[in-house]
Write an enzyme that holds these catalytic residues in place. Structure first.
Site, PDB file in Angstrom:
ATOM      1  N   HIS A  84       2.688   4.112  11.645  1.00 45.94           N
ATOM      2  CA  HIS A  84       3.878   4.898  11.965  1.00 45.94           C
ATOM      3  C   HIS A  84       5.057   4.427  11.137  1.00 45.94           C
ATOM      4  CE1 HIS A  84       3.755   1.409  14.655  1.00 45.94           C
ATOM      5  NE2 HIS A  84       5.066   1.405  14.558  1.00 45.94           N
ATOM      6  N   GLN A  98       4.161  -5.077  13.803  1.00 49.53           N
ATOM      7  CA  GLN A  98       3.477  -3.842  14.214  1.00 49.53           C
ATOM      8  C   GLN A  98       2.878  -4.026  15.604  1.00 49.53           C
ATOM      9  OE1 GLN A  98       0.266  -2.406  11.694  1.00 49.53           O
ATOM     10  NE2 GLN A  98       0.217  -0.433  12.750  1.00 49.53           N
ATOM     11  N   ASP A 157      11.644   7.751  19.350  1.00 53.91           N
ATOM     12  CA  ASP A 157      11.199   6.443  19.825  1.00 53.91           C
ATOM     13  C   ASP A 157      11.696   6.239  21.265  1.00 53.91           C
ATOM     14  OD1 ASP A 157      10.438   3.524  18.152  1.00 53.91           O
ATOM     15  OD2 ASP A 157      11.134   3.463  20.217  1.00 53.91           O
ATOM     16  N   HIS A 200       9.266   4.346  10.996  1.00 52.50           N
ATOM     17  CA  HIS A 200      10.525   4.490  11.731  1.00 52.50           C
ATOM     18  C   HIS A 200      11.554   5.138  10.808  1.00 52.50           C
ATOM     19  CE1 HIS A 200       9.476   1.418  14.920  1.00 52.50           C
ATOM     20  NE2 HIS A 200       8.668   0.994  13.970  1.00 52.50           N
ATOM     21  N   ASN A 206       6.301  -1.194   9.808  1.00 59.44           N
ATOM     22  CA  ASN A 206       5.740  -2.510  10.098  1.00 59.44           C
ATOM     23  C   ASN A 206       4.223  -2.409   9.950  1.00 59.44           C
ATOM     24  OD1 ASN A 206       8.346  -3.393  10.816  1.00 59.44           O
ATOM     25  ND2 ASN A 206       8.079  -2.672  12.919  1.00 59.44           N
TER      26      ASN A 206
HETATM   27  P1  5GP Z   1       6.240  -1.098  15.944  1.00 62.55           P
HETATM   28  O1  5GP Z   1       6.883  -2.359  16.445  1.00 62.55           O
HETATM   29  O2  5GP Z   1       4.766  -1.056  16.232  1.00 62.55           O
HETATM   30  O3  5GP Z   1       6.578  -0.818  14.511  1.00 62.55           O
HETATM   31  O4  5GP Z   1       6.932   0.060  16.738  1.00 62.55           O
HETATM   32  C1  5GP Z   1       6.367   0.737  17.788  1.00 62.55           C
HETATM   33  C2  5GP Z   1       7.442   1.640  18.352  1.00 62.55           C
HETATM   34  O5  5GP Z   1       6.834   2.541  19.243  1.00 62.55           O
HETATM   35  C3  5GP Z   1       8.530   0.894  19.134  1.00 62.55           C
HETATM   36  O6  5GP Z   1       9.790   1.138  18.536  1.00 62.55           O
HETATM   37  C4  5GP Z   1       8.426   1.473  20.541  1.00 62.55           C
HETATM   38  O7  5GP Z   1       9.696   1.663  21.138  1.00 62.55           O
HETATM   39  C5  5GP Z   1       7.713   2.785  20.319  1.00 62.55           C
HETATM   40  N1  5GP Z   1       6.857   3.206  21.433  1.00 62.55           N
HETATM   41  C6  5GP Z   1       5.913   2.462  22.052  1.00 62.55           C
HETATM   42  N2  5GP Z   1       5.318   3.176  23.026  1.00 62.55           N
HETATM   43  C7  5GP Z   1       5.885   4.408  22.996  1.00 62.55           C
HETATM   44  C8  5GP Z   1       5.671   5.584  23.763  1.00 62.55           C
HETATM   45  O8  5GP Z   1       4.820   5.685  24.663  1.00 62.55           O
HETATM   46  N3  5GP Z   1       6.469   6.661  23.456  1.00 62.55           N
HETATM   47  C9  5GP Z   1       7.403   6.618  22.461  1.00 62.55           C
HETATM   48  N4  5GP Z   1       8.124   7.718  22.251  1.00 62.55           N
HETATM   49  N5  5GP Z   1       7.606   5.528  21.716  1.00 62.55           N
HETATM   50  C10 5GP Z   1       6.875   4.427  21.985  1.00 62.55           C
END
Ligand code: 5GP
Ligand code: ZN
Length: 117
Positions: A101, A95, A32, A103, A88
């Site tokens: 995805h 999300q 992440d 975590h 999420n």
């Molecule tokens: P969500 O809140 O959608 O469950 O989590 C999305 C996750 O994707 C976040 O923890 C964020 O840090 C990660 N993320 C977003 N854009 C990128 C990216 O371009 N590269 C990587 N490695 N992680 C990302």
């Protein structure tokens, strides 16, 4: 189906750089970019699905096995004393990226992180 504007589809295809942790035919795991703990990993299906509910059952089973492999490696390599699995689904649940995805967050004794406890 790939979503042209999806950052995780781009990561899977190598169009956006990421730090790969592990890969199979159907899944990709990478670090992440905004880790909540050192070694925070994201697991994505290579195909574009939005939430858990969109992932076909058979692929879901494969995903669980992949996550188990990631998590047991993390323990074997002493990157954590435990781990949290978080997903999420949809906006109100946090999300931000609309490509399903999971975590995988390494936890250490006394790290002070509080999720549900
Ligand atoms: P969500 O809140 O959608 O469950 O989590 C999305 C996750 O994707 C976040 O923890 C964020 O840090 C990660 N993320 C977003 N854009 C990128 C990216 O371009 N590269 C990587 N490695 N992680 C990302
Ligand atoms: Zn996508």
């Amino acid at each position: 189906m790939e979503d042209e504007n999806c950052i995780f589809c781009k990561i899977v295809k190598g169009k956006i750089k990421s730090q790969k942790v592990m890969e199979t035919d159907n899944f990709f795991a990478f670090l992440d970019a905004n880790p909540r703990a050192e070694g925070h990993i994201l697991v994505v299906p290579k195909r574009h699905f939005v939430t858990l509910l969109d992932i076909p059952d058979k692929l879901g089973e494969e995903m669980l096995n992949f996550i188990k492999k990631i998590a047991s490696d993390l323990l074997d390599k002493k990157k954590g004393d435990g781990f949290n699995i978080i997903m999420n689904n949809l906006e109100c649940a946090g999300q931000a990226v609309k490509h399903a995805h999971i975590h995988v967050v390494p936890r250490k004794e006394g790290d002070g992180m509080h999720l549900f406890v």
